[in-house]
Design a protein around this motif. Structure first.
Motif: not given
Length: 109
Positions: A26-29, A49, A51-52
């Motif tokens: 469900t994640q877009t990174l 990364s 988003d992380q």
């Protein structure tokens, strides 16, 4: 960072930042690869990364073999392998980590 030799033709093409989006469940990174070849043709890389909240992640091995880019991140049990488009503007490949493989297209920035 472990260095590998890269041909001069691909050293020029690889001394850039490549950015792509990876859909993981469900994640877009957003994935960012920073590659740089020195004057001797040694290719080095780091990965972000955003988003992380991860920046400057070391890539243990980076190589161009023909039009194939290979990146290996030992500590994350992860790798990327992709083929550069004929125009040199994108690389279509696969991100592999922990037994899973996901498509990843990165574009030259």
């Amino acid at each position: 960072i472990t260095a590998c030799q890269v041909s001069p033709a691909y050293a020029v093409k690889s001394a850039v930042t490549w950015v792509g989006l990876m859909v993981a469940g469900t994640q877009t990174l957003q994935i960012v690869f920073h590659l740089e070849a020195n004057a001797g043709g040694v290719l080095q890389a780091i990965m972000d990364s955003p988003d992380q909240g991860q920046f400057g992640l070391p890539v243990n091995r980076a190589s161009f073999d023909g039009s194939i880019l290979r990146l290996e991140l030992d500590y994350a049990d992860a790798s990327f392998e992709g083929t550069m488009a004929a125009d040199g503007l994108s690389i279509q490949g696969t991100w592999s980590q922990g037994g899973a493989s996901l498509p990843l297209l990165v574009a030259k920035q």
